[in-house]
Design a protein around this motif. Sequence first.
Motif, PDB file in Angstrom:
ATOM      1  N   ASP A 135       0.866  -1.509   0.073  1.00 49.71           N
ATOM      2  CA  ASP A 135      -0.204  -0.074  -0.092  1.00 49.71           C
ATOM      3  C   ASP A 135       1.067   1.220   0.108  1.00 49.71           C
ATOM      4  OD1 ASP A 135      -2.429  -1.234  -0.020  1.00 49.71           O
ATOM      5  OD2 ASP A 135      -3.125  -0.708   2.088  1.00 49.71           O
ATOM      6  N   MET A 136       1.891   1.236   0.842  1.00 47.04           N
ATOM      7  CA  MET A 136       2.765   2.379   1.125  1.00 47.04           C
ATOM      8  C   MET A 136       3.675   2.643  -0.144  1.00 47.04           C
ATOM      9  SD  MET A 136       1.806   4.087   3.488  1.00 47.04           S
ATOM     10  CE  MET A 136       3.174   5.290   3.717  1.00 47.04           C
ATOM     11  N   ASN A 137       4.050   1.501  -0.916  1.00 52.81           N
ATOM     12  CA  ASN A 137       5.078   1.430  -1.844  1.00 52.81           C
ATOM     13  C   ASN A 137       4.801   1.040  -3.308  1.00 52.81           C
ATOM     14  OD1 ASN A 137       7.740   1.739  -2.885  1.00 52.81           O
ATOM     15  ND2 ASN A 137       8.474  -0.263  -1.729  1.00 52.81           N
ATOM     16  N   PRO A 138       3.491   1.593  -3.930  1.00 56.53           N
ATOM     17  CA  PRO A 138       2.934   0.988  -5.159  1.00 56.53           C
ATOM     18  C   PRO A 138       3.779   1.092  -6.143  1.00 56.53           C
ATOM     19  CG  PRO A 138       2.090   3.129  -4.312  1.00 56.53           C
ATOM     20  CD  PRO A 138       2.821   2.821  -3.339  1.00 56.53           C
ATOM     21  N   ALA A 139       4.721   2.010  -6.648  1.00 56.03           N
ATOM     22  CA  ALA A 139       5.221   2.066  -7.522  1.00 56.03           C
ATOM     23  C   ALA A 139       6.382   0.962  -7.795  1.00 56.03           C
ATOM     24  CB  ALA A 139       6.033   3.756  -7.856  1.00 56.03           C
ATOM     25  N   SER A 140       7.134   0.789  -6.626  1.00 56.25           N
ATOM     26  CA  SER A 140       8.070  -0.359  -6.514  1.00 56.25           C
ATOM     27  C   SER A 140       7.375  -1.733  -6.879  1.00 56.25           C
ATOM     28  CB  SER A 140       8.763  -0.597  -5.286  1.00 56.25           C
ATOM     29  OG  SER A 140       9.200   0.716  -4.948  1.00 56.25           O
ATOM     30  N   VAL A 141       6.172  -1.895  -6.444  1.00 52.33           N
ATOM     31  CA  VAL A 141       5.209  -3.230  -6.588  1.00 52.33           C
ATOM     32  C   VAL A 141       4.907  -3.370  -7.892  1.00 52.33           C
ATOM     33  CG1 VAL A 141       3.147  -4.422  -6.028  1.00 52.33           C
ATOM     34  CG2 VAL A 141       4.378  -3.309  -4.237  1.00 52.33           C
ATOM     35  N   ASP A 142       4.717  -2.103  -8.617  1.00 49.14           N
ATOM     36  CA  ASP A 142       4.043  -2.051  -9.973  1.00 49.14           C
ATOM     37  C   ASP A 142       5.399  -2.838 -10.883  1.00 49.14           C
ATOM     38  OD1 ASP A 142       1.757  -0.874  -9.605  1.00 49.14           O
ATOM     39  OD2 ASP A 142       2.501   1.225 -10.153  1.00 49.14           O
ATOM     40  N   PHE A 143       6.681  -2.224 -10.568  1.00 47.54           N
ATOM     41  CA  PHE A 143       7.749  -2.804 -11.359  1.00 47.54           C
ATOM     42  C   PHE A 143       7.867  -4.230 -11.170  1.00 47.54           C
ATOM     43  CE2 PHE A 143      12.278  -3.563 -11.558  1.00 47.54           C
ATOM     44  CZ  PHE A 143      12.437  -3.494 -13.097  1.00 47.54           C
ATOM     45  N   ALA A 144       7.936  -4.666  -9.709  1.00 45.81           N
ATOM     46  CA  ALA A 144       8.354  -5.878  -9.377  1.00 45.81           C
ATOM     47  C   ALA A 144       7.277  -6.545  -9.887  1.00 45.81           C
ATOM     48  CB  ALA A 144       8.071  -5.836  -7.830  1.00 45.81           C
ATOM     49  N   LYS A 145       5.941  -6.536 -10.295  1.00 45.22           N
ATOM     50  CA  LYS A 145       5.219  -7.346 -10.762  1.00 45.22           C
ATOM     51  C   LYS A 145       5.488  -7.726 -12.380  1.00 45.22           C
ATOM     52  CE  LYS A 145       1.015  -7.138  -7.918  1.00 45.22           C
ATOM     53  NZ  LYS A 145      -0.336  -6.359  -8.010  1.00 45.22           N
ATOM     54  N   ILE A 146       5.854  -6.572 -12.949  1.00 42.76           N
ATOM     55  CA  ILE A 146       6.387  -6.619 -14.350  1.00 42.76           C
ATOM     56  C   ILE A 146       7.389  -7.552 -14.437  1.00 42.76           C
ATOM     57  CG2 ILE A 146       7.089  -5.330 -16.576  1.00 42.76           C
ATOM     58  CD1 ILE A 146       5.766  -2.987 -15.574  1.00 42.76           C
ATOM     59  N   LEU A 147       8.304  -7.493 -13.505  1.00 43.15           N
ATOM     60  CA  LEU A 147       9.560  -7.988 -13.639  1.00 43.15           C
ATOM     61  C   LEU A 147       9.411  -9.873 -13.409  1.00 43.15           C
ATOM     62  CD1 LEU A 147      12.731  -8.177 -13.977  1.00 43.15           C
ATOM     63  CD2 LEU A 147      12.904  -7.435 -11.497  1.00 43.15           C
ATOM     64  N   ILE A 148       8.645 -10.101 -12.118  1.00 38.15           N
ATOM     65  CA  ILE A 148       8.427 -11.216 -11.833  1.00 38.15           C
ATOM     66  C   ILE A 148       7.465 -12.169 -12.982  1.00 38.15           C
ATOM     67  CG2 ILE A 148       6.323 -11.408 -10.523  1.00 38.15           C
ATOM     68  CD1 ILE A 148       9.169 -13.267  -9.370  1.00 38.15           C
ATOM     69  N   ASP A 149       6.556 -11.251 -13.459  1.00 34.38           N
ATOM     70  CA  ASP A 149       5.802 -11.868 -14.698  1.00 34.38           C
ATOM     71  C   ASP A 149       6.789 -12.487 -15.859  1.00 34.38           C
ATOM     72  OD1 ASP A 149       3.699 -11.717 -13.437  1.00 34.38           O
ATOM     73  OD2 ASP A 149       2.792 -10.225 -14.588  1.00 34.38           O
ATOM     74  N   SER A 150       7.638 -11.640 -16.066  1.00 32.89           N
ATOM     75  CA  SER A 150       8.540 -12.245 -17.343  1.00 32.89           C
ATOM     76  C   SER A 150       9.632 -13.096 -16.756  1.00 32.89           C
ATOM     77  CB  SER A 150       9.251 -10.543 -18.180  1.00 32.89           C
ATOM     78  OG  SER A 150       9.989  -9.926 -17.143  1.00 32.89           O
ATOM     79  N   MET A 151      10.170 -12.897 -15.544  1.00 29.30           N
ATOM     80  CA  MET A 151      10.988 -14.106 -15.077  1.00 29.30           C
ATOM     81  C   MET A 151      10.303 -15.348 -15.366  1.00 29.30           C
ATOM     82  SD  MET A 151      13.035 -12.507 -11.778  1.00 29.30           S
ATOM     83  CE  MET A 151      14.518 -11.458 -11.797  1.00 29.30           C
ATOM     84  N   ARG A 152       9.063 -15.472 -14.590  1.00 29.57           N
ATOM     85  CA  ARG A 152       8.371 -16.611 -14.610  1.00 29.57           C
ATOM     86  C   ARG A 152       7.728 -17.167 -16.295  1.00 29.57           C
ATOM     87  NH1 ARG A 152       3.623 -16.223 -10.047  1.00 29.57           N
ATOM     88  NH2 ARG A 152       2.410 -16.517 -11.739  1.00 29.57           N
ATOM     89  N   ALA A 153       7.680 -16.274 -17.163  1.00 32.09           N
ATOM     90  CA  ALA A 153       7.462 -16.539 -18.344  1.00 32.09           C
ATOM     91  C   ALA A 153       8.586 -17.176 -19.094  1.00 32.09           C
ATOM     92  CB  ALA A 153       6.650 -15.389 -19.086  1.00 32.09           C
ATOM     93  N   GLU A 154       9.708 -16.309 -18.871  1.00 37.30           N
ATOM     94  CA  GLU A 154      11.001 -16.470 -19.844  1.00 37.30           C
ATOM     95  C   GLU A 154      12.150 -17.397 -19.359  1.00 37.30           C
ATOM     96  OE1 GLU A 154      11.643 -13.432 -22.482  1.00 37.30           O
ATOM     97  OE2 GLU A 154       9.486 -12.492 -21.916  1.00 37.30           O
ATOM     98  N   MET A 155      11.944 -17.458 -18.069  1.00 35.36           N
ATOM     99  CA  MET A 155      13.368 -18.037 -17.416  1.00 35.36           C
ATOM    100  C   MET A 155      13.166 -19.570 -17.030  1.00 35.36           C
ATOM    101  SD  MET A 155      14.958 -14.974 -15.255  1.00 35.36           S
ATOM    102  CE  MET A 155      16.512 -15.670 -14.690  1.00 35.36           C
ATOM    103  N   ALA A 156      13.846 -20.284 -16.734  1.00 34.02           N
ATOM    104  CA  ALA A 156      13.710 -21.836 -16.616  1.00 34.02           C
ATOM    105  C   ALA A 156      14.034 -21.999 -14.907  1.00 34.02           C
ATOM    106  CB  ALA A 156      14.794 -22.575 -17.305  1.00 34.02           C
ATOM    107  N   PHE A 157      12.685 -22.477 -14.502  1.00 33.96           N
ATOM    108  CA  PHE A 157      12.915 -22.827 -12.859  1.00 33.96           C
ATOM    109  C   PHE A 157      12.084 -24.031 -12.641  1.00 33.96           C
ATOM    110  CE2 PHE A 157      12.764 -18.144 -13.039  1.00 33.96           C
ATOM    111  CZ  PHE A 157      14.069 -17.670 -12.490  1.00 33.96           C
TER     112      PHE A 157
END
Length: 423
Positions: A135-157
């Motif tokens: 709630d207090m840090n929404p812009a960082s969360v916005d960027f974090a979500k974009i980043l995690i989505d493409s990590m999950r989509a394109e990297m191998a885990f």
Amino acid sequence: MSQKFALILLVMLVLSACVGTQSMLVEDQPLKGINITIDPGHGATQAYDSFRIGQTGEREEWINLRVAKILSRKLTLAGANVLMTRTKDRDVSLGGRASMAIGHHSDLFVSIHHNGSVNDPSMDLPIVYFYGSGDMNPASVDFAKILIDSMRAEMAFQQQQAGAVYSDHLIYSSGTSVLRNTIDDMPGVIGEGGFFTNPSGEGRLKSKAYNKLEAEIYYKAILEYFDRGTPSATCLLPDSLEFIDLLRPIEFELDDGFGNTFFVENSFKVLQGGVQIQSNWDSNLGILTATPDSSFKKSVSFQVFARNLQGNAIHPIPFTFLTKAGYEWLSHEKWLEAFDEAEILYSQVIQSNGSSGSMEVDTLDSALHLYQLSLELQIVHPKARIAEEKILELLMKKQALVEDDLSGEIEAQQSRIKEYYPD
Ligand SMILES: [Zn+2]
């Protein structure tokens, strides 16, 4: 693709059709004018650190640096002003990393790490951390979500879908040093692109091609984040103002990141000292007017929240002012009042006894500040020695709560007491 981006592309295509490909290269700088700090975690710990290492000897700090260097080159080519907190296998203090990012006037702070698990080598998933609460840090969360989505989509885990965005308060009760110390200036994240303690994870992370893929994922996430526009708020008060009159409304001018005032309805919020106050949005003027709570004593800080139509939130940088009482207090050298207030906060810190995380660090910092202020306002006062000893005690308490290295400050305070206040 945003309309603006599509338009730029169209203009560039027309331009390149007219004058050849030269202008295409010059104009194709989507991150022009944007300041980014890339922080490759750790460095030079080989001699003493037996934790940040995979089974075949690959070290986290080496992976971090390889990914960061590729990313830095890509961002620079896209026109960004990139600051790397280190470019070699050397250590930089956590406080130093944050200061560098602030000095660079960064629009985004990206700390690149990789994870290790002492007791579970099967762990193999990405994590992106932000500071504090969403709630207090929404812009960082916005960027974090974009980043995690493409990590999950394109990297191998091995645990692909388990990758997630988490608060750094899950690691340390007061959050991570680099994110805590940059939060008032810029959005930021710590990215953990997999586990080096997982055997196949280590194998991938050792590969240059995989490092390149990871850098590409950060790069694309950064492009997407800035393509959505970074909305901002400006406080409309004259710079020469010495204190704020809390009986008058306070105005903020909002920009959606594209020079316009298009925001998501009902996304507006103004906090004063962390508590929401009444505010009213005028979409024609692009002004958000808030009614302050006039009961605040000495200083007051406001944070503005809103989200643009592309989905990016304002990073709520605090606007801090002295109140009239605070201004008079400071200009009339009321050292005793500062000392007494420090004493109240000190007893709160002692009572809370390590239980309430970042709240306690905030209270502790305020107490430290007020003891120091009492000594600044009146160099020698009857309670000076008590103030100096409490400062030392609070520094040592703080050292136990945060992972910053405060040993220099603690030593300086110890010798200050020993030398200036002999028994
Ligand atoms: Zn790390």
